[in-house]
Design an enzyme around this catalytic site. Structure first.
Site, mmCIF file in Angstrom:
data_model
loop_
_atom_site.group_PDB
_atom_site.id
_atom_site.type_symbol
_atom_site.label_atom_id
_atom_site.label_comp_id
_atom_site.label_asym_id
_atom_site.label_seq_id
_atom_site.Cartn_x
_atom_site.Cartn_y
_atom_site.Cartn_z
ATOM 1 N N GLY A 26 0.855 -1.187 0.000
ATOM 2 C CA GLY A 26 0.000 0.000 0.000
ATOM 3 C C GLY A 26 0.887 1.231 0.000
ATOM 4 N N THR A 27 0.359 2.371 0.393
ATOM 5 C CA THR A 27 1.174 3.589 0.319
ATOM 6 C C THR A 27 2.421 3.474 1.199
ATOM 7 O OG1 THR A 27 -0.185 4.587 2.042
ATOM 8 C CG2 THR A 27 -0.747 5.140 -0.227
ATOM 9 N N LYS B 175 -2.938 2.080 20.332
ATOM 10 C CA LYS B 175 -1.653 2.735 20.553
ATOM 11 C C LYS B 175 -1.408 2.985 22.042
ATOM 12 C CE LYS B 175 -2.066 4.955 16.030
ATOM 13 N NZ LYS B 175 -2.665 6.118 15.352
#
Lengths: 429, 429
Positions: free
Chosen positions: A12-13, A206
């Site tokens: 992906g990116t 996170k």
């Protein structure tokens, strides 16, 4: 010296940008790692897509799991995502075959960090996941290595750029959540299914990781208290501004004495504090250490470049044989999750009621607070609209969360109180 | 596992605090290092002074150099300071006898970093100097490891807490430099001889180190352009505020294409930027990387706790055998200092003249700018005091430093211009 041979799963990116830097900056990366760093193999769903990087000299595997089995690869970069399935199988497979792993996958570490850490130890391999928290900000490295001489008392931050962007635009334009979210989706700042971001789950992943690192406990995602930003209204943002606050979705992990409290929810923070000044897609993490005091790290929390930056830093550390236990301590020395429930919280609160504008309402409302020992600090009822709904905003002095919640239960029973009250915690940092 | 045996040279506030944490947190530090970390020996001038830490079980050397020679020490912590003399001899002696070194000594690294880096390589020992730059902020680690996948384009920051404290108080109170300095000295925020701080030398030492790390060149202190804060007046601070700026002593290192420009001087920065918001004794460093974009690290830049935090992080890294080349690359791959002179600078400027308040002065002043191609952006001449001195403030559009300097030379020749003009660079980040 032997080259360090890496494979990328997921183009992906982030994967494509990581591959691009590995190819175009090979000399610099090699000099910094002390040995050549070579992109050996990749895996992605679509082989034909143009990703702006020439991968013609790189081996291709259709099945990501096959990367773990290759004997010409030293390190697998898992850039697929998702806590289960392909990513999980690949990471565990790579570790079991003695490869080090770098991942940007917060969900995977938040859900399976304990198992992965133990597996890394038994197979004597390193794991990097700098990219999993706060993108390009080297916060994992800072907490795990930079603050290793400290006991951390509290760590908190803006961990989701999408939410912070949405609330920044809401404040600047006065537009409602749904509108701004739709724009953010068009701009690529929010996913088609935005729930991971706006419901706080991404930030909670996170936070669970940061908490485990900061306090040396097993990662304990299920005990993170999570509230998202769907209920934050332009009205609340504007009252916050009037009171000198900004509304931020914060993740906060704190040693309370009765255990570690982990929570993700919208907070009001003083506008002029460093964390209050973080706007748009930026992330920031504040760590409070016994020796270092208060520190803040600020940067882009997502995007191809920042994430690739974090991935490559991990790759270079592993290539240079710099290894740290996954959660900073050997698994055997991590404590079990010592969770303090969010109901044990005590603090200041912002409360907005929609009430019928008629005499006596304020007396009824304040009586409820009196009965539950909640001390009101400020009150705003600016609009006049006789016998119609108007906002009544109150802020409290420090009060137990239980007292404010019991008060709320009483308040909603009052005839004059319309709609669901809005409660936002005020954090004084 | 074998314990990692450390010796501390210098028991000032930092050395004593480092010793205290080593003694009281031995278990935690050992767990994080993966092996026991033992304080084996210390050296300081005065053996009898009470430093608030029990050193009775620790060996004492009257001569710091003797620590380098002990064969029961693995790592020497040099906390004496100074670029020459005892500190220099100790660090080189320790490396030559195969010991790793941790130092908080910015002057030593700025002046002798190249020699020390080569010596570390030839003796295969590690050197930590996290504490030398920005105290407890892990900025060396961030640049050297966290941003290793990037090319840094610019790195800048508030590197001296004393200067930032003085200018913060000057802004808040309107008091002059000398007064605030005297108070800072009483509070222990400034040394009896303040010149290292207020003349910018301390910041320049730190900038030279950051620049070498960020751009991979040999540390090149002699080519840092340095101006201090003695000439910053309450008048300039107040005009800055009116124009939306704060005055900060910044260290800036930048890749210009013609080399790296290193400079330390007072700057006007927009008050609402992250760096403009850093107040008091705090430090902050902004790094701009090719992949990561803009990052900022913020924290306490000095003091016993923050400095000890950085020292101990280095100790734990070395104990855990995590080593990085001193300047991020092997010495052989560092480029020679490629210095771009500060005269090559182009930017916006703030200029304050004290002029006689009479007709025609403004025409004379603006004619000088016209003749040198300097484009004025804004002008303030608020006070009226016919035929007496009043401040005339101008800000420029982007202009070469050479043009503004030539203009200044012309301006001081004008009859109406009294006193030395004050020139402050405006940095738009």
């Amino acid at each position: 010296m032997q080259p360090f041979r890496v494979a990328i799963a997921g183009l992906g990116t982030v994967g494509a940008e990581t591959a691009r830097i590995l190819m175009t900056e090979a000399e610099l990366l090699g000099a910094r790692a002390g040995r050549p760093v070579e992109l050996k193999a990749v895996s992605a769903r679509d082989r034909s897509r143009d990703r702006g990087v020439d991968l013609s000299g790189v081996e291709w595997e259709d099945d990501a799991a096959a990367l773990a089995a290759r004997d010409d690869v030293d390190c697998v970069l898992e850039l697929i995502g998702g806590s289960e399935g392909v990513a999980y199988d690949l990471v565990l497979g790579a570790i079991r075959s003695g490869k080090s792993v770098v991942t940007a996958n917060k969900a995977l570490i938040a859900h399976h960090g304990a198992e992965i850490a133990e597996l890394c130890e038994s197979h004597d391999v390193g794991l990097g996941y700098e990219a999993a928290v706060a993108g390009g900000i080297p916060i994992i490295k800072s907490v795990r290595e930079g603050f290793s001489g400290n006991r951390i008392g509290r760590i908190y931050g803006i961990l989701n750029g999408t939410c912070n962007y949405i609330m920044t635009v809401m404040r600047e334009t006065g537009r409602p959540f749904e509108d701004v979210l739709a724009d953010a989706q068009k701009l690529g700042y929010a996913e088609a299914d935005p729930s991971f971001d706006v419901d706080g789950i991404d930030a909670a992943h996170k936070l669970a990781i940061l908490s485990a690192l900061a306090f040396g406990h097993h990662v304990d995602f299920k005990n993170v208290h999570v509230e998202g930003i769907r209920h934050v209204s332009p009205l609340d943002i504007s009252f916050a501004e009037e009171l000198g606050y900004r509304i931020k979705l914060l993740g906060i992990a704190e040693e309370t004495g009765d255990g570690v409290q982990q929570r993700v929810h919208p907070c009001m923070v003083k506008a002029e504090t460093p964390i209050g000044q973080v706007e748009g897609v930026f992330n920031a993490v504040v760590a409070e250490g016994s020796a270092v005091g208060t520190t803040l790290s600020y940067g882009r929390g997502a995007g191809a470049g920042p994430t690739a930056s974090a991935v490559l830093a991990d790759v270079i550390d592993l290539a240079a044989c710099r290894r740290v236990p996954v959660f900073g301590l050997p698994s055997s020395k991590l404590s079990p999750g010592r969770t303090a429930p969010v109901t044990a919280l005590s603090g200041c609160y912002y409360l907005r009621l929609m009430v019928i504008d008629r005499p006596g309402v304020l007396a009824d409302v304040t009586a409820v607070f009196r009965d539950h020992g909640v001390s009101v600090e400020a009150m705003i009822q600016r609009a006049r609209n006789p016998d119609e709904a108007v906002p009544l905003v109150l802020t409290t002095h420090e009060t137990p969360e239980t007292a404010i919640r019991t008060s709320l239960e009483e308040l909603v029973k009052l005839d004059a109180v319309l709609e669901e009250p809005r409660l936002i915690r005020i954090e004084e940092f």
